[in-house]
Write an enzyme that holds these catalytic residues in place. Structure first.
Site, PDB file in Angstrom:
ATOM      1  CG  ASP A 151      -1.198  62.275  21.015  1.00 14.54           C
ATOM      2  OD1 ASP A 151      -0.323  62.696  21.205  1.00 14.54           O
ATOM      3  OD2 ASP A 151      -1.850  62.617  19.914  1.00 14.54           O
ATOM      4  N   GLY A 152       0.517  63.424  23.566  1.00 18.35           N
ATOM      5  CA  GLY A 152       1.254  65.657  23.707  1.00 18.35           C
ATOM      6  C   GLY A 152       1.813  64.962  24.857  1.00 18.35           C
ATOM      7  NE  ARG A 165       8.924  64.847  19.380  1.00 18.71           N
ATOM      8  CZ  ARG A 165       7.939  65.164  19.407  1.00 18.71           C
ATOM      9  NH1 ARG A 165       7.199  65.889  19.381  1.00 18.71           N
ATOM     10  NH2 ARG A 165       6.974  63.835  19.728  1.00 18.71           N
ATOM     11  CG  HIS A 205       9.049  60.838  24.962  1.00 24.88           C
ATOM     12  ND1 HIS A 205       7.736  60.443  23.991  1.00 24.88           N
ATOM     13  CD2 HIS A 205       9.703  61.335  23.699  1.00 24.88           C
ATOM     14  CE1 HIS A 205       7.357  61.017  22.878  1.00 24.88           C
ATOM     15  NE2 HIS A 205       8.464  61.416  22.615  1.00 24.88           N
ATOM     16  CG  LEU A 223      -4.727  46.473  35.612  1.00 24.68           C
ATOM     17  CD1 LEU A 223      -5.488  47.516  35.062  1.00 24.68           C
ATOM     18  CD2 LEU A 223      -3.645  47.294  35.717  1.00 24.68           C
ATOM     19  CD  GLU A 228     -20.055  54.873  25.021  1.00 26.69           C
ATOM     20  OE1 GLU A 228     -20.301  56.673  24.443  1.00 26.69           O
ATOM     21  OE2 GLU A 228     -21.026  54.488  24.433  1.00 26.69           O
TER      22      GLU A 228
HETATM   23  C1  IPE Z   1       2.906  60.545  22.489  1.00 23.53           C
HETATM   24  O1  IPE Z   1       3.330  61.988  22.799  1.00 23.53           O
HETATM   25  C2  IPE Z   1       3.810  59.121  22.954  1.00 23.53           C
HETATM   26  C3  IPE Z   1       4.264  58.217  21.726  1.00 23.53           C
HETATM   27  C4  IPE Z   1       3.557  58.344  20.544  1.00 23.53           C
HETATM   28  C5  IPE Z   1       5.372  58.038  21.868  1.00 23.53           C
HETATM   29  P1  IPE Z   1       3.702  62.475  21.257  1.00 23.53           P
HETATM   30  O2  IPE Z   1       5.166  62.129  21.336  1.00 23.53           O
HETATM   31  O3  IPE Z   1       3.018  61.753  20.181  1.00 23.53           O
HETATM   32  O4  IPE Z   1       3.802  64.171  21.672  1.00 23.53           O
HETATM   33  P2  IPE Z   1       3.152  65.437  20.186  1.00 23.53           P
HETATM   34  O5  IPE Z   1       1.940  64.821  19.763  1.00 23.53           O
HETATM   35  O6  IPE Z   1       4.594  65.535  19.569  1.00 23.53           O
HETATM   36  O7  IPE Z   1       2.857  66.237  21.538  1.00 23.53           O
HETATM   37 MG    MG Z   2       1.709  62.955  19.350  1.00 24.16          MG
END
Ligand code: IPE
Ligand code: MG
Length: 230
Positions: free
Chosen positions: A13-14, A26, A30, A124, A196
């Protein structure tokens, strides 16, 4: 000696916030996120981790802007299509979990191709959750059980589990979510019952080997009792 987890599950995430902080679109986040995934996969191959499950696209992510959804589909297609050789060279067994029927035919066919080409690999186990949700997984298992006309009294945890995603792999022992969000967001539900949890503020594109080592070292300090006493 560090004890390595057998199965790591990650909510990557992020990506969006990483890009926004840099004044980028954005999609750039990705793209960097895909590079971070490659780093973490290589690390797990090197350390001989048994399973790695990465969440790439959730069923709820269809609600994002059309262009972003499109980009994520294309990014996944390219990641599979361009890396098949490297995946095989690293002896990775790749599996995609999630709803398959409403994906584009060209994506479905590359998924099938990579799964088939890597099915006998001994390294893996790399599971990519794509078009996945934990509730979908439980409902999908339930539908199959009903269709198979199974005696309700024969349904126990082990048999239910056999209808869920990843029945032949140990449940994750370490869950990681990046970017400071403290949520499960409908990722693996049943499979994370005794996992965990580890959270870090780092945005996924910045997550690297050092970050993973920190998570593993924290995992080592946890006292896992599984509801019992020591
Ligand atoms: C995670 O990053 C990637 C996917 C869900 C594909 P986000 O796209 O959720 O990034 P934020 O949360 O907007 O920063
Ligand atoms: Mg996100």
């Amino acid at each position: 000696m560090v004890k390595l987890p057998k199965h790591i599950a990650i909510v990557m995430d992020g990506n969006g916030r990483w890009a926004k902080e840099r004044g980028l679109v954005r999609m750039r986040g990705h793209k960097e996120g895909a590079n971070a995934a490659r780093r973490i996969i290589n690390y797990c191959v090197e350390k001989k981790i048994s399973s790695l499950t990465l969440w790439a696209f959730g069923i709820e992510n269809w609600g994002r802007p059309r262009l972003e959804v499109r980009y994520l589909m294309e990014l996944f297609y390219r990641a599979l299509n361009n890396n098949l050789k490297a995946i095989n060279q690293n002896k990775i067994k790749l599996q995609v979990i999630g709803r398959r029927d409403n994906l584009e035919p060209k994506l479905i066919s590359i998924i099938n191709k990579v799964e088939n080409a890597t099915r006998d690999n001994s390294g893996l186990k790399l599971n990519i959750a794509f078009n996945y949700s934990g509730k979908w997984d439980v409902l999908n298992a339930t539908r199959q059980i009903v269709r198979a006309n199974i005696d309700p009294d024969a349904i126990d945890e082990n048999m239910f589990r056999s209808f869920l995603s990843l029945p032949d792999q140990v449940d994750p022992d370490l869950f990681i979510r990046t970017s400071g969000e403290l949520r499960l967001s409908n990722f693996l539900l049943w499979q994370l019952a005794y996992t965990e949890f580890y959270f870090t503020e780092t945005y996924w594109p910045d997550f690297d080997e050092t970050g993973l080592e920190k998570a593993i070292s924290e995992f080592n300090s946890r006292d896992r009792r599984f509801g019992r006493v020591k």
